[in-house]
Design an enzyme around this catalytic site. Structure first.
Site, PDB file in Angstrom:
ATOM      1  N   SER A  57       0.842  -1.200   0.000  1.00 40.77           N
ATOM      2  CA  SER A  57       0.000   0.000   0.000  1.00 40.77           C
ATOM      3  C   SER A  57       0.871   1.241   0.000  1.00 40.77           C
ATOM      4  CB  SER A  57      -0.892   0.005   1.247  1.00 40.77           C
ATOM      5  OG  SER A  57      -1.533   1.257   1.407  1.00 40.77           O
ATOM      6  N   TYR A  72      -1.862  -0.868  10.016  1.00 43.36           N
ATOM      7  CA  TYR A  72      -1.883  -1.150   8.585  1.00 43.36           C
ATOM      8  C   TYR A  72      -0.565  -0.733   7.926  1.00 43.36           C
ATOM      9  CZ  TYR A  72      -3.618  -1.347   3.793  1.00 43.36           C
ATOM     10  OH  TYR A  72      -3.791  -1.643   2.451  1.00 43.36           O
TER      11      TYR A  72
END
Length: 269
Positions: A149, A162
């Protein structure tokens, strides 16, 4: 800004050769389904691996083989490896798309269980799956692609777990690329915001397919997110499919240990 037409993408020119055998882990998710469908369209052989919940709620077109697997269970992964080996023998490509996310939450309010889940699915699962499947990768032409990401490197408040897990995934892929070279290539795609059920937690956790930026960030936050993207829109799954197929195919044969950022200009490394 001109309307974007995904049909302008010539996927056949991007990916592995016709008949290449791909295992897509997380193949019933938003991006995963797009990878599977586009791969089939251009003549690749695909098997999708995902949770039983995702397989049941988000079925793929008839004829595409799906294997239920918990990416945190080594025994289930071993069964999946044996199933793929019996079906095909060897793999040309492996894509790890499984992942979980949470609504933005400050560290002070983040639960230990939430932290552990992110590290487990996003990072530990990638380790377990790639370690088990590397024995099936075709020497010389095999390619692994991990989905990280933009938040791994361009962090935002509220995404500690995350971001940490996805940054770890990039580091892991770099190490694996060195260890498996020159036999197997290992690369990473790091998307920015993509309009998929992941915004609601992921298909494997029963997320609704109509999750929106507004539901995740609120109206003001969603407006700010879109404004920060120079290309003026949030990505759709096919925007991420093309880079994945490129890294799986011979056009990227001299690339390993690399991270492709696909974010509309939101982050410029």
């Amino acid at each position: 800004m001109p309307e974007f037409d995904v049909n302008e993408i010539d996927f056949a020119r991007l990916g592995a050769p016709v008949g290449a055998k791909l295992a897509i882990v997380g193949g019933h998710g938003g991006i995963g389904q797009a990878v599977v469908r586009r791969s089939i369209e251009i003549g690749l052989d695909v098997v999708a691996l995902d949770t039983p919940n995702a397989i049941e709620q988000y079925p793929l077109p008839e004829g595409i083989r799906s294997i239920p697997v918990d990416v945190l269970d080594p025994q289930q992964i071993a069964v999946a490896v044996n199933t793929v080996r019996e079906h095909w023998g060897q793999l040309d490509g492996l894509v790890y798309l499984s992942g979980v996310g949470e609504r933005p939450t400050p560290v002070s309010a983040f639960g230990i269980d939430q932290w552990d889940l992110a590290q487990d699915v996003n990072l530990r699962g990638a380790f377990l799956v790639s370690k088990a499947f590397m024995m099936l990768m075709k020497p010389g032409t095999g390619s692994m692609v991990f989905i990280s990401s933009g938040l791994a490197v361009n962090v935002e408040a509220g995404f500690a777990a995350y971001s940490a897990s996805k940054a770890g995934l990039i580091a892991y892929a770099k190490v694996l690329a060195k260890e498996l070279a020159p036999s197997i290539r290992v690369n990473v795609v790091a998307p920015g915001l993509v309009q998929t059920p992941f915004l609601g937690g992921g298909t494997g956790r029963g997320a609704a397919s109509n999750s929106t930026l507004e539901q995740w960030f609120g109206d003001d936050g969603a407006k700010a997110m879109r404004a920060a993207i120079p290309l003026g829109r949030v990505a759709v799954p096919d925007d991420i499919v093309a880079p994945i197929l490129f890294l799986l195919g011979p056009a990227s044969r001299f690339m390993t240990g690399q991270t492709l950022h696909v974010n509309g200009g939101r982050y410029l490394p």
